[in-house]
Design a protein around this motif. Structure first.
Motif, PDB file in Angstrom:
ATOM      1  N   ARG A   1      10.256  -1.456   2.401  1.00  0.00           N
ATOM      2  CA  ARG A   1      10.967  -0.647   1.424  1.00  0.00           C
ATOM      3  C   ARG A   1      11.758  -1.645   0.589  1.00  0.00           C
ATOM      4  N   ILE A   2      11.618  -1.563  -0.727  1.00  0.00           N
ATOM      5  CA  ILE A   2      12.308  -2.519  -1.592  1.00  0.00           C
ATOM      6  C   ILE A   2      13.767  -2.086  -1.710  1.00  0.00           C
ATOM      7  N   SER A   3      14.693  -3.059  -1.560  1.00  0.00           N
ATOM      8  CA  SER A   3      16.106  -2.685  -1.436  1.00  0.00           C
ATOM      9  C   SER A   3      16.905  -2.800  -2.728  1.00  0.00           C
TER      10      SER A   3
ATOM     11  N   HIS B   1       3.081 -12.882  -6.969  1.00  0.00           N
ATOM     12  CA  HIS B   1       2.450 -11.698  -6.395  1.00  0.00           C
ATOM     13  C   HIS B   1       1.115 -12.053  -5.777  1.00  0.00           C
ATOM     14  N   VAL B   2       0.760 -11.374  -4.685  1.00  0.00           N
ATOM     15  CA  VAL B   2      -0.583 -11.462  -4.110  1.00  0.00           C
ATOM     16  C   VAL B   2      -1.074 -10.036  -3.906  1.00  0.00           C
ATOM     17  N   ALA B   3      -2.015  -9.611  -4.727  1.00  0.00           N
ATOM     18  CA  ALA B   3      -2.624  -8.278  -4.594  1.00  0.00           C
ATOM     19  C   ALA B   3      -1.582  -7.190  -4.337  1.00  0.00           C
ATOM     20  N   LEU B   4      -0.514  -7.207  -5.130  1.00  0.00           N
ATOM     21  CA  LEU B   4       0.616  -6.319  -4.865  1.00  0.00           C
ATOM     22  C   LEU B   4       0.425  -4.926  -5.468  1.00  0.00           C
ATOM     23  N   ARG B   5       0.599  -3.918  -4.617  1.00  0.00           N
ATOM     24  CA  ARG B   5       0.588  -2.536  -5.095  1.00  0.00           C
ATOM     25  C   ARG B   5       1.787  -1.811  -4.516  1.00  0.00           C
ATOM     26  N   VAL B   6       2.455  -1.021  -5.365  1.00  0.00           N
ATOM     27  CA  VAL B   6       3.715  -0.406  -4.951  1.00  0.00           C
ATOM     28  C   VAL B   6       3.635   1.109  -5.104  1.00  0.00           C
ATOM     29  N   ASP B   7       4.253   1.803  -4.166  1.00  0.00           N
ATOM     30  CA  ASP B   7       4.349   3.258  -4.239  1.00  0.00           C
ATOM     31  C   ASP B   7       5.697   3.608  -4.879  1.00  0.00           C
ATOM     32  N   GLN B   8       5.658   4.110  -6.112  1.00  0.00           N
ATOM     33  CA  GLN B   8       6.899   4.397  -6.829  1.00  0.00           C
ATOM     34  C   GLN B   8       7.221   5.891  -6.811  1.00  0.00           C
ATOM     35  N   SER B   9       6.590   6.637  -5.870  1.00  0.00           N
ATOM     36  CA  SER B   9       6.707   8.098  -5.937  1.00  0.00           C
ATOM     37  C   SER B   9       8.143   8.592  -5.788  1.00  0.00           C
TER      38      SER B   9
ATOM     39  N   THR C   1      11.506   2.146  -3.634  1.00  0.00           N
ATOM     40  CA  THR C   1      10.041   2.237  -3.643  1.00  0.00           C
ATOM     41  C   THR C   1       9.510   1.368  -2.498  1.00  0.00           C
ATOM     42  N   THR C   2       8.243   1.535  -2.171  1.00  0.00           N
ATOM     43  CA  THR C   2       7.711   0.801  -1.026  1.00  0.00           C
ATOM     44  C   THR C   2       6.449   0.021  -1.396  1.00  0.00           C
ATOM     45  N   VAL C   3       6.208  -1.043  -0.652  1.00  0.00           N
ATOM     46  CA  VAL C   3       5.038  -1.884  -0.917  1.00  0.00           C
ATOM     47  C   VAL C   3       3.827  -1.294  -0.191  1.00  0.00           C
ATOM     48  N   GLY C   4       2.847  -0.865  -0.949  1.00  0.00           N
ATOM     49  CA  GLY C   4       1.650  -0.257  -0.370  1.00  0.00           C
ATOM     50  C   GLY C   4       0.701  -1.299   0.179  1.00  0.00           C
ATOM     51  N   SER C   5       0.575  -2.420  -0.533  1.00  0.00           N
ATOM     52  CA  SER C   5      -0.246  -3.512  -0.017  1.00  0.00           C
ATOM     53  C   SER C   5       0.115  -4.796  -0.740  1.00  0.00           C
ATOM     54  N   GLY C   6      -0.304  -5.922  -0.160  1.00  0.00           N
ATOM     55  CA  GLY C   6      -0.074  -7.221  -0.775  1.00  0.00           C
ATOM     56  C   GLY C   6       1.318  -7.759  -0.496  1.00  0.00           C
TER      57      GLY C   6
END
Ligand code: ATP
Length: 913
Positions: A152-154, A162-170, A204-209
């Motif tokens: 979870r991003i604080s 970045h390495v293959a970064l995908r974030v859930d911003q819901s 928001t949270t890091v989905g992958s990468g």
């Protein structure tokens, strides 16, 4: 300089070096002093949750619910009927009750908040070029923070890597699709901040990468802070039990009013009572039956339950989970780390038909290898180490022993490599990594690409059978050979043999490539198979007992693991999960081939699910739920979140789990241990039992409260009222209160885990409970109280009590004795309530200090009511002859004795059946 929120869009347009400069920091992070100074300026990185208005409105809400309104109206009617003293009393009671309820709720909430602090959220920060874990509240603008899958991003920040970064911003946008993020500068014109790919946001949270960012704003300055200020925090929805109690309170209130009115009419018609007396009578009935203090006491009992669970390493995130836990019928658990210790040690390796045995345990590179390491083994372990992300670090405080940061499976590989004489630092400097494809539970492997001399070499490790399918050649001492069918068979046999000993086996392979593949290209093909490593992960010692206790508690356990079927089965047998007989092992592939009906049929028998992905886990949970099970499921990764949400109880890991899993879960295991789930279930059952206990306790005294009115009414007022409305209030909101709370703190009684789970539909106030309170304990108590009342006249030398005016001192002393009779019998009731099933002889009197405090409060309150003149006047009592106390003490053992007989009869009938 730290940019203001408006300027932050500009940060998105900057090149990386400019970003560092603009935020007054550097690639090696802030210095500790700088960070401390900024913390003083910007304040901690938090968003304050409870607003003052909410507190006020919540205080008020305790005065406007149905029962409160009933009491307001009752008081007003008392005034109209020219009974001002009664009116004031009822209102005072209402106010006191409201404040008390508010206090209980507030205390319950504080307890929950305190629990959440047990598991602080942390961030990985680079300060003075040293990587450290800091509390997320200590982040400041300019901090250089690392994020990876599941975090979870604080704070809000600008990406610099970045390495293959995908974030859930819901949480911010409401849209649950993962958003691709990259660190390159972008043109911000015409785009909102949330759309910019190089900005990431708190909450928001890091989905992958993976990624690296520089913090631009913290706390209230973040996007999330802006939204939180607008909406306030989310209201907690009431738990099913709280909802049921609201319903029960309402029903009881309506019944009380109905009964009151009917008796009122009957009393007027039959007994010819005067109107005013009839009215007081009706009010008495209503007040006697309305369970004023029940709801807040339940809330507090649930909250106390969460604290006891936390003491046993289960952190409850939602109050409703406390009750659902008690209903759990199936636990779906993963294996690694939950049933086992996740402390891996490589035991053996296989290269080119040669088997190597490793000595030593843990991550210390101590222990020999038999036979000694040769080129083949070194190639195997070096390749496996290249395909690893974990690090071994010296644990400070401990005498220089190594511990693993990252995946223990990889830690074990690094240790084994060191045992074989490989220098890990040289390994990474000689062959710098240029790309990586991190481990993921669906692919079940991980690869990296390193530049070695002029070549690009892919190193891959992962689940052997799956890896073998991607291999076309075999490494051997004589060079690369073609991988024949027999070779494959031999390798799988070796895997199975090791797995049958409960070992976890990984395959290792490599490949030379001529260009760096992009993210979508499948380059993990045509691999050269090198060999196998097999590692031991001992079961947790507590697990065996926990599993046995699930057995006796009628709770089924289903293992759902990503690991190999044979390993899973071996571990299952070792911990007693699987008996002597056959167990069906169903693999992920098999599951894909069957429909839900077939899956349901499989679930009738003992089964282990192996080599599954998180989506399979979800199917198992759904299938079990379809069959009426109440399912608890464990999970730790990002992909586990849907299953955790779907389950009745989602269980996340506090140590190894990701933030995403934790946020989706209902409870978090602080020690990742399966045994803690079972402990939580035991506590969950106990909490529900306790709520039943104090509900029975409170309902019992309704009977002696109501009987005097009935006797009074049907005698047409010739038999004086043994207990008036004021006395009833003194019981319900005075003497009964603290003991009821104390019952809420009872420890689990013996045998809680020897009975089947409660049904989710079971009512709290069911027939046996009502029968026990209203048909057994209540009537015995009422009889004693009426005898006390009449006895008081005798003690005062009066033979003919029927002609006495109802206000003389003799009458007041008699009511005092009746009231004291309720108190002494309720003291005994407290012990009868310690269990509805188990004999008090088995439970004893100890184990809950609060009970004794409850009794003390009861005794003090009754003494004050009988002997303190102002209270005598308000409530309507007078001292009775002291010898009366000796007689009243006989009431203490009365209810436990009556209940013991019932318990014995029930047990006898149970046995007979
Ligand atoms: P559980 O699901 O019970 O926690 P698990 O840890 O074996 O068990 P996963 O983490 O999904 O489950 O791993 C699945 C498989 O992937 C493992 O059995 C192993 O073969 C392989 N694997 C696990 N960790 C790694 C890793 N770091 N690198 C490569 N392969 C791995």
């Amino acid at each position: 300089m730290v940019p203001s929120r408006q300027d932050q869009a500009d940060v998105a347009e900057m090149a990386t070096e400019e970003v560092y400069r603009a935020l007054g920091t550097s690639p090696s992070g802030l210095t500790q002093e700088e960070a401390a100074e900024r913390l003083a300026v910007h304040g901690p990185n938090t968003i304050s949750p409870i607003s003052r208005r909410r507190l006020v409105s919540r205080l008020l809400s305790n005065f406007v619910h149905v029962m409160a309104i009933l009491l307001w109206v009752g008081g007003a009617v008392a005034f109209l009927a020219d009974l001002p003293q009664l009116g004031v009393a009822i209102w005072v009671v209402n106010v006191v009750n409201g404040i008390f309820s508010f206090w209980q709720e507030f205390k319950a909430e504080k307890a929950t908040e305190a629990l959440l602090r047990l598991l602080p959220s942390t961030a990985t920060v680079l300060r003075e070029a040293v990587l450290e874990q800091v509390d997320a509240t200590a982040l400041v603008p300019g901090d250089v923070v690392f994020i990876e899958e599941g975090d979870r991003i604080s704070a809000d920040g600008r990406l610099v890597e970045h390495v293959a970064l995908r974030v859930d911003q819901s949480t911010l946008t409401g849209e649950s699709r993962l958003v691709r993020k990259a660190s390159d500068p972008v043109d911000t014109a015409g785009r909102s901040r949330l759309e910019l790919p190089n900005l990431v946001f708190a909450g928001t949270t890091v989905g992958s990468g993976r990624g690296k960012l520089v913090v631009t704003s913290t706390g209230a300055g973040t996007e999330l802070g802006g939204i939180a200020a607008l909406t306030g925090s989310l209201a907690d929805t009431p738990s099913p039990l709280q909802r049921e109690l609201r319903r029960v309170s309402l029903t009881v209130s309506i019944v009380a009013i109905g009964v009151g009115v009917v008796f009122f009419i009957l009393a007027l018609a039959l007994g010819g009572l005067p109107l005013a007396t009839g009215f007081v009578f009706t009010l008495g009935m209503i007040v006697a039956f309305v369970p004023e203090g029940l709801l807040p006491t339940v809330t507090l009992a649930l909250a106390m339950g969460t604290q006891r669970m936390a003491a046993r390493n289960a952190l409850v995130r939602k109050l409703s989970a406390v009750e659902t836990l008690g209903c759990t019928t199936v636990i779906c658990t993963d294996k690694t780390g939950t049933l086992t210790q996740n402390e891996m040690t490589v035991r053996s390796a296989l290269v080119g038909g040669r088997r190597y045995e490793f000595e030593g345990v843990g991550y210390q590179p101590e222990g020999r290898i038999h036979p000694g390491p040769d080129d083949g083994l070194v190639t195997l372990l070096a390749t496996a180490a290249r395909a690893s992300n974990a690090r071994l670090v010296h644990n400070d405080g401990d005498t220089g022993r190594l511990t693993v940061v990252g995946d223990p499976t990889e830690g074990a590989i690094l240790t084994a490599a060191m045992k074989a004489g490989i220098d890990l630092d040289v390994l990474s400097s000689d062959a710098p990594r240029v790309a990586e494809w991190p481990f993921d539970p669906v692919r079940k492997r991980m690869s990296s690409v390193a530049r070695m001399g002029g070549e690009l070499v892919v190193a891959t490790k992962g689940a052997p059978a799956e890896l073998l399918e991607r291999c076309s050649s075999l490494h051997s001492a004589d060079g690369t050979l073609a991988l024949e069918v027999d070779d494959r068979k031999g390798i799988i046999q070796a895997v199975n043999a090791a797995a049958a000993e409960g070992l976890r086996v990984l395959g290792v392979a490599r490949r030379v490539i001529d260009h760096l593949p992009d993210e979508r290209e499948d380059f993990e093909i045509d691999l050269e198979f090198i060999g196998l490593v097999a590692m031991h992960d001992p079961p947790r010692p507590e697990v065996e007992a926990a599993i046995a206790s699930c057995r006796s508690a009628g709770i089924r356990i289903v293992m759902i693991t990503g690991d190999y079927g044979i390993t899973a089965e071996a571990i299952g047998r070792r911990i007693g999960m699987v008996g002597e007989g056959q167990v069906r092992v169903v693999n992920g592939d098999e599951m894909d081939a069957i429909d839900d009906a077939a899956l349901g049929a499989i679930l009738d028998d003992e089964v282990i699910f192996a080599r599954v992905t998180p989506s399979h886990k979800m199917r198992v949970v759904a299938a079990l739920q379809d069959r009426g099970a109440v399912v608890a499921v464990t999970g730790d990764g990002v992909n586990d979140a849907p299953a955790l949400k779907l389950a009745d109880i989602g269980v996340a890991m506090g140590q190894s789990g990701t933030d995403v899993a934790r946020e989706a879960a209902d409870i978090i295991l602080l020690d990742d241990n399966f045994a803690s789930i079972v402990a939580a279930i035991e506590e969950g059952r106990a909490v529900y039992d306790n709520i039943k206990k104090f509900t029975t306790y409170i309902l019992t005294s309704n009977v002696p409260e109501a009987v005097p009115f009935v006797v009074f009414a049907f005698s047409g007022g010739r038999i004086p009222l043994a207990l008036g409305v004021m006395h009833i209030l003194a019981i319900d909101l005075g003497t009964d209160l603290a003991p009821a709370l104390a019952l809420g703190a009872e420890p689990p009684e013996p045998g809680v885990m020897d009975r089947p789970p409660r049904s989710l539909d079971a009512r709290l106030i069911d027939r046996p409970l009502l029968a026990r309170a209203y048909l057994l304990l209540g009537p015995v108590q009422a009889l004693f109280v009426m005898i006390a009342f009449f006895g008081a006249y005798r003690l005062q030398g009066v033979e003919d009590w029927s002609n006495l005016a109802s206000s003389g001192t003799i009458y007041l002393a008699a009511t005092a004795m009746a009231l004291a009779g309720v108190v002494t019998t309720q003291i005994g009731n407290l012990f009868a309530q310690r269990s509805a099933r188990v004999s008090l002889r088995r439970i004893g009197l100890g184990g809950n200090r609060l009970l004794w405090w409850g009794i003390l409060s009861e005794v003090v309150v009754i003494l004050l009511i009988v002997y303190l003149p102002p209270l005598q006047r308000v409530i309507g009592t007078a001292p009775f002859p002291p010898i009366g106390w000796a007689w009243l003490l006989l009431g203490v053992p009365l209810l436990p004795l009556a209940d013991e007989i019932r318990k014995a009869l029930t047990a006898h009938r149970g046995r007979a059946r």
